[in-house]
Design an enzyme around this catalytic site. Structure first.
Site, PDB file in Angstrom:
ATOM      1  CG  HIS A  23      48.817  53.914  44.187  1.00  0.00           C
ATOM      2  ND1 HIS A  23      49.731  52.896  44.132  1.00  0.00           N
ATOM      3  CD2 HIS A  23      47.994  53.736  43.119  1.00  0.00           C
ATOM      4  CE1 HIS A  23      49.487  52.119  43.079  1.00  0.00           C
ATOM      5  NE2 HIS A  23      48.439  52.625  42.440  1.00  0.00           N
ATOM      6  CE  LYS A  47      45.907  42.908  37.526  1.00  0.00           C
ATOM      7  NZ  LYS A  47      46.032  44.289  37.991  1.00  0.00           N
ATOM      8  NE  ARG A  96      49.173  55.801  35.532  1.00  0.00           N
ATOM      9  CZ  ARG A  96      49.355  54.507  35.647  1.00  0.00           C
ATOM     10  NH1 ARG A  96      50.323  54.052  36.395  1.00  0.00           N
ATOM     11  NH2 ARG A  96      48.592  53.647  35.005  1.00  0.00           N
ATOM     12  CB  SER A 134      52.147  48.831  40.966  1.00  0.00           C
ATOM     13  OG  SER A 134      51.435  49.676  41.821  1.00  0.00           O
TER      14      SER A 134
HETATM   15  O1  PNS Z   1      44.821  48.992  40.064  1.00  0.00           O
HETATM   16  P1  PNS Z   1      43.942  48.467  38.968  1.00  0.00           P
HETATM   17  O2  PNS Z   1      44.359  47.060  38.626  1.00  0.00           O
HETATM   18  O3  PNS Z   1      43.914  49.372  37.786  1.00  0.00           O
HETATM   19  O4  PNS Z   1      42.442  48.433  39.548  1.00  0.00           O
HETATM   20  C1  PNS Z   1      41.396  47.873  38.808  1.00  0.00           C
HETATM   21  C2  PNS Z   1      40.087  47.763  39.640  1.00  0.00           C
HETATM   22  C3  PNS Z   1      40.353  47.035  40.936  1.00  0.00           C
HETATM   23  C4  PNS Z   1      39.601  49.158  39.931  1.00  0.00           C
HETATM   24  C5  PNS Z   1      39.044  47.010  38.781  1.00  0.00           C
HETATM   25  O5  PNS Z   1      39.642  45.869  38.245  1.00  0.00           O
HETATM   26  C6  PNS Z   1      37.789  46.606  39.555  1.00  0.00           C
HETATM   27  O6  PNS Z   1      37.066  47.435  40.036  1.00  0.00           O
HETATM   28  N1  PNS Z   1      37.556  45.287  39.664  1.00  0.00           N
HETATM   29  C7  PNS Z   1      36.421  44.742  40.377  1.00  0.00           C
HETATM   30  C8  PNS Z   1      35.492  43.970  39.444  1.00  0.00           C
HETATM   31  C9  PNS Z   1      34.396  44.848  38.888  1.00  0.00           C
HETATM   32  O7  PNS Z   1      33.663  45.476  39.624  1.00  0.00           O
HETATM   33  N2  PNS Z   1      34.268  44.848  37.545  1.00  0.00           N
HETATM   34  C10 PNS Z   1      33.223  45.601  36.852  1.00  0.00           C
HETATM   35  C11 PNS Z   1      33.516  47.070  36.683  1.00  0.00           C
HETATM   36  S1  PNS Z   1      34.898  47.398  35.662  1.00  0.00           S
END
Ligand code: PNS
Length: 167
Positions: A23, A47, A96, A134
């Site tokens: 990150h 989560k 990745r 993570s």
């Molecule tokens: O680190 P992660 O868990 O891969 O991140 C995921 C994240 C936070 C980028 C994604 O879950 C997110 O943007 N959630 C917010 C909800 C949202 O906007 N959902 C609609 C678009 S996918």
């Protein structure tokens, strides 16, 4: 580049539970590409995180101190709504391996559907961190494995306190 170029704010969203060197590498590279970079932690009650949002923000603030155009924030609800509030135009995400691609493509297309103005910019993870997540960091640490060099020292120290009770 012309003098009146519009300033670009990008958001790097994620769980960051906890932040890894993968990150951090992306944050450093993003800070060079965009005028402003907001690292945004998703507040996700569903989560069960190892670290609270406040703890994750503290660690992120500490490790991003060298980058003056990087700020740390948190959000709940839709990412695009948060971006509109912060006047951000670009989503930054890392890829990745090919296995990340499908999930990332879905999110990028959904975000674009929700807000056609948004662009997602993907950076390939540096080779050194292409296997780091993570989830694996937590698992390896919990099982007594060595994660030094894969997470910032402050994260390793916090992991020790949290998982091994400071031992
Ligand atoms: O680190 P992660 O868990 O891969 O991140 C995921 C994240 C936070 C980028 C994604 O879950 C997110 O943007 N959630 C917010 C909800 C949202 O906007 N959902 C609609 C678009 S996918």
């Amino acid at each position: 580049m012309t003098g009146n170029r519009r300033s670009v704010t990008a958001v790097y969203p994620g769980s960051f539970d906890p932040i890894t060197n993968g990150h951090l590498d992306l944050i450093e590279r993003g800070s060079r590409l965009f005028d402003w970079l907001i690292v945004a932690i998703l507040e996700n009650a569903a989560k069960e995180p190892l670290f609270s949002v406040e703890e994750r923000m503290e660690m992120l603030r500490e490790v991003t101190r060298p980058f003056p155009n990087v700020s740390i924030d948190s959000f709940h609800g839709l990412l695009v709504d948060f971006m509109k509030e912060r006047n951000a135009q670009v989503i930054l995400r890392g890829i990745r391996a090919i296995s990340d691609y499908e999930y990332e493509l879905q999110m990028a297309l959904m975000n674009n559907r929700l807000w056609p103005g948004v662009e997602t910019v993907f950076l390939m993870s540096s080779e050194a961190y292409s296997f780091v997540s993570s989830r694996l960091i937590k698992q390896v640490f919990e099982l007594g494995g060595d994660v030094s060099g894969l997470v910032p020292p402050i994260v390793e120290a916090r992991l020790k306190n949290r998982v091994r009770g400071g031992a």
